[in-house]
Design a protein around this motif. Sequence first.
Motif, short mmCIF file in Angstrom:
data_model
loop_
_atom_site.label_atom_id
_atom_site.label_comp_id
_atom_site.label_asym_id
_atom_site.label_seq_id
_atom_site.Cartn_x
_atom_site.Cartn_y
_atom_site.Cartn_z
N ALA B 35 0.74 -1.22 0.01
CA ALA B 35 0.10 0.02 0.13
C ALA B 35 0.97 1.44 -0.09
CB ALA B 35 -0.91 0.01 1.20
N ALA B 36 1.76 1.13 0.89
CA ALA B 36 2.95 2.32 0.93
C ALA B 36 3.44 2.42 -0.62
CB ALA B 36 4.07 1.93 1.84
N GLU B 37 3.84 1.55 -1.42
CA GLU B 37 4.32 1.68 -2.67
C GLU B 37 3.26 2.45 -3.72
OE1 GLU B 37 6.78 -1.14 -4.92
OE2 GLU B 37 6.88 -2.30 -3.11
N LEU B 38 1.75 1.95 -3.42
CA LEU B 38 0.79 2.57 -4.39
C LEU B 38 0.26 3.64 -3.84
CD1 LEU B 38 -1.00 -0.93 -4.66
CD2 LEU B 38 0.16 0.10 -6.58
N GLY B 39 0.48 4.13 -2.70
CA GLY B 39 -0.08 5.31 -2.14
C GLY B 39 -1.43 5.00 -1.63
N GLU B 40 -1.90 3.81 -1.29
CA GLU B 40 -3.26 3.49 -0.93
C GLU B 40 -3.21 2.90 0.39
OE1 GLU B 40 -4.37 0.57 -3.99
OE2 GLU B 40 -4.38 2.15 -5.59
N LYS B 41 -4.58 2.66 0.75
CA LYS B 41 -4.72 2.09 2.19
C LYS B 41 -4.96 0.63 2.39
CE LYS B 41 -8.59 4.30 2.97
NZ LYS B 41 -9.83 4.54 3.34
N VAL B 42 -4.67 0.13 3.50
CA VAL B 42 -5.05 -1.39 4.01
C VAL B 42 -6.19 -1.38 4.46
CG1 VAL B 42 -4.10 -3.30 5.11
CG2 VAL B 42 -2.36 -1.64 4.23
N ASP B 91 -18.25 -5.01 -4.26
CA ASP B 91 -19.03 -4.42 -5.33
C ASP B 91 -18.99 -2.85 -4.61
OD1 ASP B 91 -19.43 -6.31 -6.69
OD2 ASP B 91 -21.35 -7.14 -6.24
N LYS B 92 -19.16 -2.54 -3.34
CA LYS B 92 -19.63 -1.34 -2.80
C LYS B 92 -18.02 -0.42 -2.88
CE LYS B 92 -21.08 1.32 1.09
NZ LYS B 92 -21.69 1.08 2.70
N TYR B 93 -16.99 -1.20 -2.26
CA TYR B 93 -15.86 -0.36 -2.04
C TYR B 93 -14.59 -0.34 -3.50
CZ TYR B 93 -17.24 0.25 2.73
OH TYR B 93 -18.12 0.42 3.80
N LEU B 94 -14.92 -1.34 -4.40
CA LEU B 94 -14.04 -1.63 -5.35
C LEU B 94 -12.60 -1.68 -5.13
CD1 LEU B 94 -15.86 1.08 -7.89
CD2 LEU B 94 -16.50 -1.58 -7.60
N PRO B 95 -12.22 -2.72 -4.29
CA PRO B 95 -10.73 -2.73 -4.02
C PRO B 95 -9.91 -2.94 -5.11
CG PRO B 95 -12.02 -4.65 -3.08
CD PRO B 95 -13.05 -3.60 -3.74
N SER B 96 -8.56 -2.51 -5.26
CA SER B 96 -7.80 -3.14 -6.38
C SER B 96 -7.11 -4.43 -6.23
CB SER B 96 -6.66 -1.98 -6.63
OG SER B 96 -5.68 -1.70 -5.44
N ILE B 97 -6.95 -4.69 -4.77
CA ILE B 97 -6.28 -6.06 -4.68
C ILE B 97 -7.08 -6.68 -3.35
CG2 ILE B 97 -4.20 -7.05 -3.49
CD1 ILE B 97 -2.66 -4.95 -4.90
N ILE B 98 -7.34 -7.83 -3.40
CA ILE B 98 -7.64 -8.68 -2.20
C ILE B 98 -6.90 -9.78 -1.94
CG2 ILE B 98 -9.87 -9.69 -0.98
CD1 ILE B 98 -11.75 -8.54 -3.09
N GLY B 133 4.37 -0.47 -13.59
CA GLY B 133 2.97 -0.13 -14.18
C GLY B 133 2.12 -0.26 -12.99
N LYS B 134 2.50 -0.32 -11.63
CA LYS B 134 1.72 -0.38 -10.54
C LYS B 134 0.50 -1.62 -10.43
CE LYS B 134 2.71 3.72 -8.90
NZ LYS B 134 3.62 3.70 -7.71
N GLU B 135 0.99 -2.58 -10.97
CA GLU B 135 0.24 -3.90 -10.94
C GLU B 135 0.83 -4.94 -10.02
OE1 GLU B 135 -2.48 -4.67 -13.08
OE2 GLU B 135 -2.30 -2.43 -14.34
N LEU B 136 -0.08 -5.89 -9.59
CA LEU B 136 0.34 -6.62 -8.41
C LEU B 136 1.20 -7.90 -9.32
CD1 LEU B 136 0.36 -7.49 -5.40
CD2 LEU B 136 -1.61 -8.94 -5.92
N MET B 152 0.27 -12.19 -13.29
CA MET B 152 -0.38 -11.05 -13.15
C MET B 152 -1.90 -11.02 -13.84
SD MET B 152 2.75 -8.54 -14.50
CE MET B 152 2.21 -6.81 -14.21
N CYS B 153 -2.65 -9.89 -13.46
CA CYS B 153 -4.18 -9.80 -13.63
C CYS B 153 -4.20 -8.41 -14.01
CB CYS B 153 -4.97 -10.38 -12.52
SG CYS B 153 -6.52 -10.33 -12.72
N THR B 154 -3.92 -8.18 -15.23
CA THR B 154 -3.80 -6.47 -15.55
C THR B 154 -5.04 -6.15 -16.11
OG1 THR B 154 -2.85 -7.02 -17.83
CG2 THR B 154 -1.41 -6.81 -16.15
N GLU B 155 -6.00 -7.09 -16.53
CA GLU B 155 -7.25 -6.35 -17.23
C GLU B 155 -8.66 -6.75 -16.62
OE1 GLU B 155 -6.83 -4.44 -20.13
OE2 GLU B 155 -4.58 -5.27 -20.01
N HIS B 156 -8.63 -7.32 -15.41
CA HIS B 156 -9.68 -7.50 -14.36
C HIS B 156 -9.24 -6.76 -12.88
CE1 HIS B 156 -10.30 -10.33 -17.57
NE2 HIS B 156 -11.57 -10.43 -17.22
#
Lengths: 260, 335
Positions: B35-42, B91-98, B133-136, B152-156
């Motif tokens: 999250a630190a690398e992406l500037g996002e939250k946990v 569906d509500k929060y749209l996480p980029s990663i789970i 490219g900020k992908e996992l 990687m899972c770049t399109e979903h």
Amino acid sequence: MNIVVCIKQVPDTNEIKINPVTGTLIRDGVPSIMNPDDKGGLEMALRLKDELGAHVTVITMGPPQADLVLREAFAMGADRAILLSGREFAGADTLATSNALAGALRTLQFDLLICGRQAIDGDTAQVGPQMAEHLDLPQISYVCDIKVKDEKTVRVVKENEDGHQILEAQMPCLLTCLASAVHPRYMNVAGIVQAYNKEVEVWGVDRIDVDLAKLGLKGSPTKVLKAFAKGLKSPGEVFETDPEEAVGIIISRLKEKFII
Amino acid sequence: MNKNDYKNIFVFAEQRGGKIQPVALELIGKASDLAAELGEKVVAMLLGHNVSSLAQELIEYGADEVIVADAPELEHYITEEYAQVVSQIADKYLPSIILFGATTIGRDLAPRLSARLTTGLTADCTKLEISEGKELMMTRPAFGGNLMATIMCTEHRPQMSTVRPGVMQKKDRQPSREGVITNFEVKIDMSRVKVKLIEEVKAEKDNRIDISEANILVSGGRGVGTKENFAKLTELADVLNAQVSASRAVVDAGVIPHDRQVGQTGKTVRPNLYFALGISGAIQHLAGMEESDYIIAINKDKFAPIYSVSDLGIVGDVNKIIPLLTERLKKEFSK
């Protein structure tokens, strides 16, 4: 009662060795086998057949050579075998594989859909639950025992980290089974002869009920970026000696390492 | 789907019987770095009944926010009930990663969700990184453990993975760490729930501890063979205050339960001392133990692959050496 068992032909990963110089896999001469958890699931299905007279269909997705595991399933006692094969299926990740199998399963009638927990080549354990979702079936994974309770219900034992659970599911449902729970029967001679007289049905995409965009490489959300061999550790010392001396060496090393 | 709509790293904070599982804290630790690398939250998702009090613990281990779904229906894990709640959260929060632990629950729930959310899932990851490219980038063992694959899972979205317990490091607990706790309203369509729990049976725990937490493991394989010979391993383990574990062959033969299995389909262990006794060293097994600090291997076959990872190898009859070793150790300890 109708049971469908999904099986996979896999390389026997126990037999894969590593080239100590290059660190690459030696795959030559590695035999192909029926995936152990799938074989456990097939055995559980065949026990229900013995007990209740169930009709057992086996299905696999793979190249034409995968015919061999279906013949083995015939020899163990399966009644019907389907090979899902075609270039449209190639390059599939677990989601695309589950869509292909679900497409075939939509055209079949069954009360129980049985899979192995996971395959030894990929170890993902994903295709079963993904199929169950596409088919809107309840699922129970890590199953080590199946009992049919009544026409509509199965009672199963599921292993988990703390022990086990007893669960009931309404049929039709999907169960993923553990190899360690049962000892699969051997093929008998009559079965082996029959296995080559029975017909393996080969199905292509035209025979199944699925959106073609969900198949193969293009239907796969995950892509392999790279695959690489793991680095090798440098080997330690090895002694070939009698038990007395061996014990002496072990004790001295344990002392050096401050373990004792 | 617009990828930019998806943000933050969500962790399925697995609890069983009101106890946060260690892998949940390990995942929160790893997610903090990503999250630190992406500037996002946990964001931790905590599902269960009467579990709200555990939320603060997740924050102290690194979660910025905890979404709590607390309802009687969620007391025990049932696939459909948990899948409905987690998919509603997604569906509500749209996480980029789970991220999920690769436990019997995580490995049951995550694939069901990946199909429901129509996205990719990578199983049993041992390494997670963020690409330029900020992908996992998800790395996992394949072919029984010797080949590693980066996926990687770049399109979903979301990008999903299960992660092996014991591989990631949890952060030190910060007792006063602050975060947001959000209650999620649980609405489950029970008409879709077709599995029910009849009975939960805990295995006899006696004095055994989880093999992935043991300091010393005495592990037996095909070369040890029978239950009687395994009893000798138990004697050795008792002298060393160690735990007994095994290779897949022995577990499949029913000699020892599955929770004692080391390897690709069992547990990953890294004890201070690992005895590989009568274990030839199939790559699946090596994958689960090669990180051990000191490895002693005893095997009849001097070409056994186990010697490629052992620090000390003895070529000999394990069933003769073990009783002798046990006796000698008893003498050493009574000095």
